[in-house]
Design a protein around this motif. Structure first.
Motif, short mmCIF file in Angstrom:
data_model
loop_
_atom_site.label_atom_id
_atom_site.label_comp_id
_atom_site.label_asym_id
_atom_site.label_seq_id
_atom_site.Cartn_x
_atom_site.Cartn_y
_atom_site.Cartn_z
N GLY A 10 0.84 -1.21 0.00
CA GLY A 10 0.00 0.00 0.00
C GLY A 10 0.87 1.25 0.00
N TYR A 11 0.35 2.32 0.59
CA TYR A 11 1.06 3.60 0.55
C TYR A 11 2.44 3.54 1.19
CZ TYR A 11 -3.03 5.96 -1.24
OH TYR A 11 -4.07 6.35 -2.04
N GLY A 12 2.55 2.80 2.30
CA GLY A 12 3.84 2.72 2.98
C GLY A 12 4.77 1.71 2.32
N ASP A 35 1.22 -9.06 -1.04
CA ASP A 35 -0.07 -8.39 -0.91
C ASP A 35 -1.18 -9.36 -1.30
OD1 ASP A 35 -0.77 -5.10 -0.70
OD2 ASP A 35 -2.39 -6.39 -1.42
N ARG A 36 -2.36 -9.15 -0.74
CA ARG A 36 -3.48 -10.03 -1.10
C ARG A 36 -3.96 -9.73 -2.52
NH1 ARG A 36 -6.78 -6.62 2.80
NH2 ARG A 36 -6.77 -8.34 4.26
N GLU A 75 -2.97 -14.10 0.87
CA GLU A 75 -3.44 -13.54 2.15
C GLU A 75 -2.52 -14.00 3.29
OE1 GLU A 75 -6.36 -11.64 2.30
OE2 GLU A 75 -6.28 -11.40 4.47
N VAL A 76 -1.86 -13.05 3.93
CA VAL A 76 -0.99 -13.41 5.06
C VAL A 76 -1.86 -13.82 6.24
CG1 VAL A 76 0.70 -12.51 6.72
CG2 VAL A 76 0.74 -11.72 4.34
N ASN A 237 -4.37 -3.97 11.42
CA ASN A 237 -4.64 -5.28 10.84
C ASN A 237 -4.52 -6.41 11.89
OD1 ASN A 237 -3.77 -7.74 9.30
ND2 ASN A 237 -4.12 -6.32 7.62
N ASP A 272 -0.34 2.59 9.09
CA ASP A 272 -1.46 2.46 10.04
C ASP A 272 -1.18 1.45 11.16
OD1 ASP A 272 -2.71 4.19 8.33
OD2 ASP A 272 -4.27 2.80 7.67
N SER A 281 -2.50 8.22 8.15
CA SER A 281 -2.85 8.78 6.83
C SER A 281 -1.93 8.19 5.78
CB SER A 281 -2.73 10.30 6.82
OG SER A 281 -1.37 10.69 6.87
N ALA A 282 -2.36 8.31 4.53
CA ALA A 282 -1.55 7.83 3.42
C ALA A 282 -0.24 8.63 3.35
CB ALA A 282 -2.33 8.00 2.12
N LEU A 317 -6.67 16.54 2.84
CA LEU A 317 -7.66 17.01 1.88
C LEU A 317 -8.84 16.05 1.87
CD1 LEU A 317 -5.07 17.70 -0.91
CD2 LEU A 317 -6.47 19.46 0.17
N LYS A 343 -6.66 17.70 -4.41
CA LYS A 343 -6.83 16.27 -4.08
C LYS A 343 -6.73 15.42 -5.36
CE LYS A 343 -9.96 13.09 -1.75
NZ LYS A 343 -9.24 12.45 -0.67
C1 LIG Z 1 -12.38 6.07 2.45
C2 LIG Z 1 -11.00 6.46 2.95
C3 LIG Z 1 -10.52 7.72 2.62
C4 LIG Z 1 -9.24 8.10 3.07
N1 LIG Z 1 -8.78 9.34 2.70
C5 LIG Z 1 -7.54 9.70 3.04
C6 LIG Z 1 -7.00 10.95 2.60
O1 LIG Z 1 -7.68 11.73 1.92
N2 LIG Z 1 -5.73 11.25 2.92
C7 LIG Z 1 -4.93 10.40 3.65
O2 LIG Z 1 -3.75 10.71 3.88
N3 LIG Z 1 -5.39 9.22 4.10
C8 LIG Z 1 -6.68 8.84 3.83
N4 LIG Z 1 -7.16 7.62 4.24
C9 LIG Z 1 -6.32 6.77 5.10
C10 LIG Z 1 -5.24 6.05 4.26
O3 LIG Z 1 -5.85 5.35 3.20
C11 LIG Z 1 -4.42 5.09 5.11
O4 LIG Z 1 -3.95 5.78 6.27
C12 LIG Z 1 -3.25 4.54 4.30
O5 LIG Z 1 -3.72 3.75 3.23
C13 LIG Z 1 -2.29 3.73 5.19
O6 LIG Z 1 -1.24 3.23 4.42
P1 LIG Z 1 -0.58 1.83 4.80
O7 LIG Z 1 0.57 1.65 3.87
O8 LIG Z 1 -0.35 1.75 6.26
O9 LIG Z 1 -1.71 0.76 4.48
P2 LIG Z 1 -2.53 0.50 3.12
O10 LIG Z 1 -2.33 1.57 2.13
O11 LIG Z 1 -3.90 0.17 3.55
O12 LIG Z 1 -1.81 -0.81 2.57
C14 LIG Z 1 -1.94 -2.06 3.21
C15 LIG Z 1 -1.76 -3.14 2.17
O13 LIG Z 1 -1.70 -4.40 2.83
C16 LIG Z 1 -2.49 -5.35 2.13
N5 LIG Z 1 -2.95 -6.33 3.11
C17 LIG Z 1 -3.64 -6.08 4.25
N6 LIG Z 1 -3.84 -7.22 4.94
C18 LIG Z 1 -3.26 -8.21 4.22
C19 LIG Z 1 -3.10 -9.60 4.41
N7 LIG Z 1 -3.59 -10.23 5.51
N8 LIG Z 1 -2.46 -10.32 3.47
C20 LIG Z 1 -1.95 -9.73 2.37
N9 LIG Z 1 -2.06 -8.39 2.14
C21 LIG Z 1 -2.69 -7.65 3.05
C22 LIG Z 1 -3.62 -4.55 1.49
O14 LIG Z 1 -4.13 -5.19 0.33
C23 LIG Z 1 -2.91 -3.22 1.16
O15 LIG Z 1 -2.40 -3.20 -0.16
C24 LIG Z 1 -8.45 7.21 3.84
C25 LIG Z 1 -8.94 5.94 4.15
C26 LIG Z 1 -10.20 5.57 3.72
C27 LIG Z 1 -10.73 4.18 4.07
#
Ligand SMILES: Cc1cc2nc3c(=O)[nH]c(=O)nc-3n(C[C@H](O)[C@H](O)[C@H](O)COP(=O)(O)OP(=O)(O)OC[C@H]3O[C@@H](n4cnc5c(N)ncnc54)[C@H](O)[C@@H]3O)c2cc1C
Length: 353
Positions: A10-12, A35-36, A75-76, A237, A272, A281-282, A317, A343
């Motif tokens: 994901g984002y991180g 990733d799943r 899926e982990v 998670n 997260d 946040s992303a 945003l 945005k």
């Molecule tokens: C509707 C909505 C709107 C949002 N709007 C904003 C915004 O405007 N600005 C902002 O900064 N943030 C926003 N966020 C929050 C932001 O999306 C998250 O904080 C961000 O995605 C976190 O990044 P991450 O890398 O921690 O996790 P994620 O980006 O969620 O990446 C996690 C990854 O892990 C994978 N994964 C998870 N569990 C498993 C598993 N068991 N097995 C295999 N793969 C798995 C998922 O498929 C995913 O690709 C929003 C969230 C939502 C739901």
């Protein structure tokens, strides 16, 4: 060879991978992203999938192709810390690691409310957001949708549904006295006016007691409802919650200044899943990903890593449908078309690796 595994693209997680291959991985390092999904999901846009207003393809991008990156799409189920390996739900394989980055994001927090998990739709995974979009899309004229939770994602889901389906009854349950309680009062007022003008019923001081198949019971009143969407809180998670590491009061793993788990320094946690002074946040996940890549680039070359700089976020945003929005940028509250356009620009950038 040594194995460096990133859980979550994901984002991180993607920023870690890009930061590593940008510098060129040392030849004895094997990099795997798990990733799943076989594509990168842009979670910040899941509200559009939940409202059914954009195609799937607009909210996902191909994972970067690079001869030093391997992928496992599965899926982990758990991290076996003792044997340093990843176990998958379908038990089809085991992936060993020497270095691990955990970036699995978050899931809904139902706060133990009866019926919430069973009877509400979610926007926290791509699959669930699609399911929500289908439920909303299939509603007949006059159908009733309740969104529980008036933070950023709840606001975006409610406004996107409202804009695309004028015939539906849309209700938003807000725990506080005003929507978006973490934002500037000017933004709160603007968003409240938008809902008022666009006929979204907002109930403040909500306290959902239980959820049923056909309704939500709030403060002693049960509202009959066709679709209930849960946006009332997140937690890390499950795979992360089950790790036996020290956690903060939001169940996030406590890490040191290098994003390492202090008891197990070959394990990094970001986004997260990691404890932070900032809200999830992303943007935060992306910066942590870049910084983790810089740390790992040193460690993999047996060099002392530099302590990452203090994180400075640019702002948040939000959208109110396709042509309106709000946000804090450089600590300034902004409302209207400008934050909405910014945005869209941020999304455009995120789609390009
Ligand atoms: C509707 C909505 C709107 C949002 N709007 C904003 C915004 O405007 N600005 C902002 O900064 N943030 C926003 N966020 C929050 C932001 O999306 C998250 O904080 C961000 O995605 C976190 O990044 P991450 O890398 O921690 O996790 P994620 O980006 O969620 O990446 C996690 C990854 O892990 C994978 N994964 C998870 N569990 C498993 C598993 N068991 N097995 C295999 N793969 C798995 C998922 O498929 C995913 O690709 C929003 C969230 C939502 C739901």
């Amino acid at each position: 060879m040594k194995n460096l595994v990133i859980l979550g693209g994901g984002y991180g997680g993607i920023k870690v991978a890009l930061g590593l291959v940008d510098k060129g991985l040392p030849e004895d390092i094997n990099l795997t992203i798990v990733d799943r999904n076989p594509y990168q999901s842009l979670k910040t846009e899941f509200y559009t999938i939940a409202a059914g207003t954009v195609a799937d393809r607009e909210v996902r991008v191909d994972f970067p192709k690079h001869n030093q990156i391997n992928y496992v799409f599965s899926e982990v189920d758990k991290v076996d810390l003792e044997n340093q390996q990843i176990i998958f739900r379908d038990l089809s394989q085991i992936v060993p690691y020497d270095y691990l980055v955990v970036a699995l994001g978050c899931e809904d927090n139902y706060h133990g409310i009866e019926g919430a998990e069973l009877y509400t739709e979610s926007v926290q995974t791509f699959a669930n957001a699609r399911k929500t979009g289908l439920a909303v899309g299939n509603l007949k004229a006059g159908g009733k949708v309740t969104i529980v939770g008036a933070g950023l994602s709840g606001i975006e889901v409610a406004s996107e549904i409202r804009e695309s389906r004028a015939d539906l009854n849309v209700r938003l349950l807000d725990r506080g006295g005003s929507v978006l309680k973490a934002f500037d009062p000017r933004i709160q007022g603007y968003v409240a006016d938008w809902f008022n003008k666009n006929d979204v019923e907002v109930l403040h001081h909500a306290n959902v007691e239980y959820v049923e198949k056909d309704g939500v019971c709030n403060n002693g009143v049960c509202y009959v409802n066709d679709v209930t969407i849960w946006t009332a809180g997140v937690r890390p998670n499950r795979v992360v919650r089950e790790l036996p590491f020290k956690k903060d009061n939001q169940e996030k793993i406590v890490v040191n200044e290098f994003f390492q788990v202090p008891q197990q320094k070959n394990v990094y946690v970001i986004g997260d899943c990691a404890s932070s002074v900032y809200s999830p946040s992303a943007q935060l996940a992306g910066i942590q990903g870049e910084q983790t890549a810089a740390v790992l680039n040193s460690i993999l070359r047996n060099q002392e890593p530099k302590v990452p700089k203090e994180i400075r976020l640019k702002g948040t945003l939000g959208s109110l449908g396709k042509n309106d929005g709000f946000g804090n940028m450089m600590k300034q509250p902004l409302v209207g078309i400008v934050p909405r356009l910014v945005k869209t620009g941020v999304l455009w950038l995120n789609k390009r690796h």
